[in-house]
Enzyme design. Sequence first.
Site, PDB file in Angstrom:
ATOM      1  N   SER A 109       8.287   8.493  12.258  1.00 50.99           N
ATOM      2  CA  SER A 109       7.103   8.399  11.411  1.00 50.99           C
ATOM      3  C   SER A 109       7.502   8.539   9.953  1.00 50.99           C
ATOM      4  CB  SER A 109       6.076   9.491  11.772  1.00 50.99           C
ATOM      5  OG  SER A 109       5.046   9.538  10.808  1.00 50.99           O
ATOM      6  N   ASP A 149       2.808  -1.078  12.020  1.00 49.51           N
ATOM      7  CA  ASP A 149       1.484  -1.442  11.508  1.00 49.51           C
ATOM      8  C   ASP A 149       1.134  -2.905  11.756  1.00 49.51           C
ATOM      9  OD1 ASP A 149       0.687   1.047  10.578  1.00 49.51           O
ATOM     10  OD2 ASP A 149       1.637   0.771   8.625  1.00 49.51           O
ATOM     11  N   LYS A 189       0.823  -1.209   0.000  1.00 46.48           N
ATOM     12  CA  LYS A 189       0.000   0.000   0.000  1.00 46.48           C
ATOM     13  C   LYS A 189       0.855   1.256   0.000  1.00 46.48           C
ATOM     14  CE  LYS A 189      -2.596   1.056   3.617  1.00 46.48           C
ATOM     15  NZ  LYS A 189      -3.753   1.176   4.536  1.00 46.48           N
ATOM     16  N   ARG A 238      -4.834   1.390  18.944  1.00 48.97           N
ATOM     17  CA  ARG A 238      -4.660  -0.040  18.708  1.00 48.97           C
ATOM     18  C   ARG A 238      -4.212  -0.796  19.955  1.00 48.97           C
ATOM     19  NH1 ARG A 238      -2.232   0.267  12.513  1.00 48.97           N
ATOM     20  NH2 ARG A 238      -4.291   0.294  11.518  1.00 48.97           N
TER      21      ARG A 238
END
Length: 747
Positions: free
Chosen positions: A478, A626, A332, A657
């Site tokens: 990040s 992720d 992705k 999460r």
Amino acid sequence: MTSKVQAPRCTAVVGLGMIGGSIAAGLKQAGWGGEVLGCDLDPSELAQGLALGVIDRQASLETVARDADLIVLAVPVLSIHRVLERLAPLLAKRQSPPVVTDVGSVKRRVREAVVAVCGSMPGWLVLGHPIAGAERSGVAAANPALYRQHRIILTPEADTSPEALALVRAMWQKLGGELLEMSVERHDEVLARTSHLPHLLAFSLVDTLALQDERLEIFRYAAGGFRDFTRIAGSDPVMWRDIFIGNRDAVLHALDEFEAGVARLRHAVEAGDGEEMLGIFTRANHARHYFQTLLNQSSYQASYHHMEQRNVRYRAAAGGRVEGRIRVPGDKSMSHRSIMLGALAEGETSVEGFLEGEDSLATLQAFRDMGVVIEGPEQGRVRIHGVGLHGLRKPAGPLYLGNSGTGMRLFSGLLAGQAFDTELTGDASLSKRPMNRVADPLRLMGAVIETGDGGRPPLRIKGGQRLHGVDYDMPMASAQVKSCLLLAGMYAEGETRVREPAPTRDHTERMLQGFGYPVSREGAVASIRGGGRLSGGKIDVPADISSAAFFLVAASITPGADLVLEHVGINPTRIGVINILREMGADITLLDEREVGGEPVADIHVRHAELHGIDIPQDQVPLAIDEFPVLFVAAANAQGTTRLRGAEELRVKESDRIQAMADGLTALGVVNRVLEDGIDVVGGPYGGGSVDSLGDHRIAMAFTVAALRATGDIVIDDCANVATSFPNFEALTKQVGMRLQVEVERA
């Protein structure tokens, strides 16, 4: 109909044509309850309605005003004023007026008629419009199923009675309609474009051809496309005359837009400009497919429209096997970047292995909205006709990026250097995610960016700003922030330097180099100079290791598992999940390691192994950020305790999460302890249960994997967003032997 709303003792339909007759017939068939009266100026319509069983009895307007608790005005828009002049004085005699609604397709004209007669909008009146119809007219064409699975637009006012609105909503729900609400003004603008303009064009085309001397020959040889387009010209001419008069301004505005579009296409045809024609046709082709998904209620970008009203539930049966060879969808992160850089490059870029998930498609559509010609996607193949760094055009409206945090943050960087203003929006989930982490450093570069409340979307980016390079130390690792600033750096004067506290995925740097734009890397610092150019080329997107991670864990925890994952990207900044699983004892082998387009790729062979708990190395946390939801499932199947620290970033993903996974694990009986920056998970047997994914696709897929070792089924709610990153997840789970059923509920 909700249990709180009681059906009226008497419902009256004023105007027994096809629309009103279908309402009456549908209510009777659905068991609405009470009497259904019919009122019409044409006695033959009333007689036929009674004979066909569409209504229970005929009634005058006086009888309707006296007996009915709910009145539906199904008369033409231009007749509303005349009907209300007679009806309003009769209703005023009642101590408690009935609820009144209508079906007119021009709400502003109806509202004006109501105010002219009543002095203001009464609370008992709810304006509405069903998006349904048929070519035939009259009560004989009444269809009780006409409104099933069709959208019903209500336009309540500030003073509309909640009880009145609830009753009207209940009526349409009883008829099977899907309810939406919007303002009167917005309704008329939307309908002018999507309904009124197409009818106007169909009438005009057929009339134009009918005036030709050779019209019989023309019509004899007309193909299906002509019939499909002109079918709506068979609708009631009187009704459409009234609609075009009633919604004149909005229709004329829509016609102006259409004529401008036709002029652009005419110019392209005259000039033989194949590129411009291809751009128009590909945008139209894509928009048509998008429209079809809405009609079929399939998934592409549907959360922006009405899919948020549906719950996709996963029912993962306990047990199953994991074996075979599969290839998961394309990466992705690279799919996003291939479209972005290909659009900003000079020349054509061809992409293989493009991920046709909603997030990547949203990025693709955003560039189409900015004038980039993009062919495909077709079986993972995309061809992008780049416009150069300064060739984007101002979009007609906000750019909608669905659920994609990556898309929004990267777009912020590349749009900060454009000459035009833009607005970035997203779905409900994306609208909760923090964006100051990119907005603040972009402001240091000279960008002008407004955010919503709390630094969240929408983002409004003012164009025409002179950007300058900065030396920026990221407060947390990040890849999205780093990539955002590097993209902005292409438009900035001087050098932009980004220092990261820990390594993050470097797809942007690698792909920029592949497009011929130099990026320097010295230790923890990535730097780029403005003023360069990108050159189109060929990109082969490897399979996404984030998607592969679910099957890596599935095979690792399932006795007897033997699985090969083909052509997976093993970029060193992305293989934290492999490193962590191996540390836990997983049996993972990399086969046929190779490099494709500057990215390392391998087939991954994974077999079942007994896992043990570990303290996850903090240097691996950014490399697996992720993948932690499914790694928590691996921890639940390991002997001992697995401890995660330094993972605050997990709390600001599509969901929190850490907490969401902890809640789900607790529901299954897995012992865990939540900390601010991590979690402890104690491995051991666990059962089935119900889990809420909170709309987070990775949590939904992680608990699907957990069912392989559960003692009972796991039911997972709110799974619609799995399509954003892994569109064929269900098919692949079944291919390898997992037991997943997908259920769809309407809200």
